[in-house]
Scaffold this active site. Structure first.
Site, short mmCIF file in Angstrom:
data_model
loop_
_atom_site.label_atom_id
_atom_site.label_comp_id
_atom_site.label_asym_id
_atom_site.label_seq_id
_atom_site.Cartn_x
_atom_site.Cartn_y
_atom_site.Cartn_z
N ASN A 174 8.00 63.92 93.43
CA ASN A 174 7.24 62.69 93.19
C ASN A 174 6.49 62.70 91.87
O ASN A 174 6.28 61.64 91.26
CB ASN A 174 6.28 62.47 94.36
CG ASN A 174 5.30 61.36 94.08
OD1 ASN A 174 5.62 60.18 94.22
ND2 ASN A 174 4.09 61.71 93.63
N TYR B 70 10.28 56.73 79.43
CA TYR B 70 10.19 56.50 80.88
C TYR B 70 11.49 55.89 81.39
O TYR B 70 12.07 56.35 82.38
CB TYR B 70 8.99 55.58 81.18
CG TYR B 70 8.65 55.50 82.66
CD1 TYR B 70 8.02 56.55 83.29
CD2 TYR B 70 8.96 54.37 83.40
CE1 TYR B 70 7.69 56.48 84.65
CE2 TYR B 70 8.64 54.29 84.75
CZ TYR B 70 8.01 55.35 85.38
OH TYR B 70 7.69 55.27 86.72
N LYS C 258 13.93 58.02 83.84
CA LYS C 258 14.04 57.56 85.24
C LYS C 258 15.50 57.24 85.58
O LYS C 258 15.92 57.44 86.71
CB LYS C 258 13.11 56.37 85.48
CG LYS C 258 11.63 56.78 85.53
CD LYS C 258 11.33 57.71 86.71
CE LYS C 258 9.87 58.05 86.84
NZ LYS C 258 9.56 58.87 88.02
N1 NAD Z 1 2.63 53.36 89.93
C1 NAD Z 1 3.75 52.70 89.69
O1 NAD Z 1 3.72 51.50 89.37
C2 NAD Z 1 5.08 53.39 89.85
C3 NAD Z 1 6.22 52.61 89.95
C4 NAD Z 1 7.47 53.22 90.08
C5 NAD Z 1 7.54 54.60 90.15
N2 NAD Z 1 6.41 55.34 90.05
C6 NAD Z 1 6.58 56.80 90.10
O2 NAD Z 1 5.82 57.30 91.19
C7 NAD Z 1 5.49 58.68 90.96
C8 NAD Z 1 4.04 58.87 91.27
O3 NAD Z 1 3.26 58.12 90.35
P1 NAD Z 1 1.89 57.40 90.70
O4 NAD Z 1 2.04 55.99 90.36
O5 NAD Z 1 1.44 57.81 92.04
O6 NAD Z 1 1.01 58.03 89.54
P2 NAD Z 1 -0.36 58.82 89.53
O7 NAD Z 1 -0.66 58.99 88.09
O8 NAD Z 1 -1.36 58.18 90.44
O9 NAD Z 1 0.03 60.22 90.20
C9 NAD Z 1 0.86 61.13 89.55
C10 NAD Z 1 0.34 62.52 89.90
O10 NAD Z 1 1.26 63.48 89.37
C11 NAD Z 1 0.52 64.56 88.84
N3 NAD Z 1 1.35 65.27 87.88
C12 NAD Z 1 1.73 64.88 86.64
N4 NAD Z 1 2.52 65.81 86.09
C13 NAD Z 1 2.66 66.80 87.00
C14 NAD Z 1 3.35 68.03 87.02
N5 NAD Z 1 4.08 68.43 85.97
N6 NAD Z 1 3.27 68.79 88.13
C15 NAD Z 1 2.52 68.41 89.20
N7 NAD Z 1 1.83 67.25 89.23
C16 NAD Z 1 1.90 66.46 88.15
C17 NAD Z 1 -0.72 63.92 88.24
O11 NAD Z 1 -1.77 64.85 88.08
C18 NAD Z 1 -1.02 62.82 89.25
O12 NAD Z 1 -1.94 63.25 90.25
C19 NAD Z 1 5.89 58.97 89.50
O13 NAD Z 1 7.11 59.65 89.47
C20 NAD Z 1 6.04 57.57 88.91
O14 NAD Z 1 6.91 57.54 87.82
C21 NAD Z 1 5.18 54.78 89.91
#
Ligand code: NAD
Length: 256
Positions: A80, A147, A151
């Protein structure tokens, strides 16, 4: 849920956002959960809240420590953790570090985890790999080439894992949401305001969609169901789709 009750689960990037919601949901369904995050304090806070085990550190190398913490086995791995980078626009100076970080976290961390997990899963004939991709992995994201491209890579890897190992008991899910109200959405700036925020959902909605998908044994998890139509439109008529995306790009340039 039977598939999850008692399962040993790892969620990377689970110190907040979508990962924390997935960790809470797995724990609520009776799983034993390792909460991984680069931010040790946030990983511990979520682990304490859900009765899980914090294993802080880089998602790229978490499997051995997570396996030890879970007593020697991992049943479900949620890849994730992800990074969203601005820039990467070829019209601007090349951001090598941004590209490298995006490849490392958004793609190679998944590849490394699969390499560490598959021997065990293939031997026993079961395992579940959950990849938090993004609708950007099926479509694109305005304003950020790293990104969008990485992705697509994460989606392609999940797809490849699924078609290669499904007959050997390995289940794969690719979660492809649009906007989700997390820190990453907050950091996505004016492009996020334009294309993500209007239809943004909560991290819990993503967990709902995943559990529904696990129940139905589905690979592609679309918390925003309309993404299926956009994906079809892109495949059916790439020229038209690119024209439409360029209109959004120009709108962003004129207002962003
Ligand atoms: N928020 C959105 O709109 C959205 C939409 C589509 C996909 N995503 C994807 O969902 C996933 C989670 O994102 P989110 O929105 O919860 O973001 P977020 O920033 O709230 O959480 C991401 C977490 O990942 C941690 N992190 C970053 N790099 C890391 C690493 N190398 N090892 C361990 N932890 C690490 C960060 O410290 C953070 O706590 C991501 O892959 C993101 O691309 C998010």
């Amino acid at each position: 849920m039977e598939a999850v009750q008692g399962a040993k689960v790892v969620v990377t990037g689970a110190g907040g956002g979508i990962g924390a919601a997935l960790a809470r949901r797995f724990a609520g369904q009776g799983a034993q959960v390792v909460v991984n995050d680069l931010d040790a304090g946030r990983a511990r806070a979520v682990a304490d809240e859900i009765g899980g085990i914090a294993v802080p550190g880089d998602a790229s190398s978490v499997v051995p420590d997570a396996r030890d913490a879970l007593g020697g086995t991992v049943d479900v791995y949620c890849a994730n953790a992800g990074v969203g980078r601005d820039g990467g626009d070829p019209g601007a100076p090349l951001d090598e570090r941004g590209w490298a970080l995006s490849w490392d976290v958004n793609v190679m961390a998944h590849v490394r985890a699969a390499h560490a997990l598959l021997p065990e899963w293939l031997e026993r004939g079961s395992g579940r790999f959950v990849s938090t991709v993004s609708a950007a992995g099926l479509l694109t994201m305005i304003g950020t080439a790293p990104y969008s491209v990485t992705k697509h890579g994460a989606y392609a890897f999940a797809e490849w894992l699924s078609l290669t190992y499904r007959h050997r008991g390995v289940k794969v899910h690719a979660i492809c949401p649009q906007g989700v109200r997390t820190d990453m959405l907050t950091a996505s700036g004016s492009a996020g305001d334009l294309v993500l925020r209007p239809t943004a959902i909560e991290p819990d909605d993503v967990a709902d969609a995943l559990f529904h998908g696990i129940d139905e044994d589905r690979f592609l998890i679309l918390p925003h169901p309309e993404v299926a139509e956009y994906y079809q439109a892109r495949a059916a008529d790439p020229e038209r789709w690119l024209g439409g995306m360029n209109r959004i790009q120009r709108h962003w340039e004129s207002t962003g």
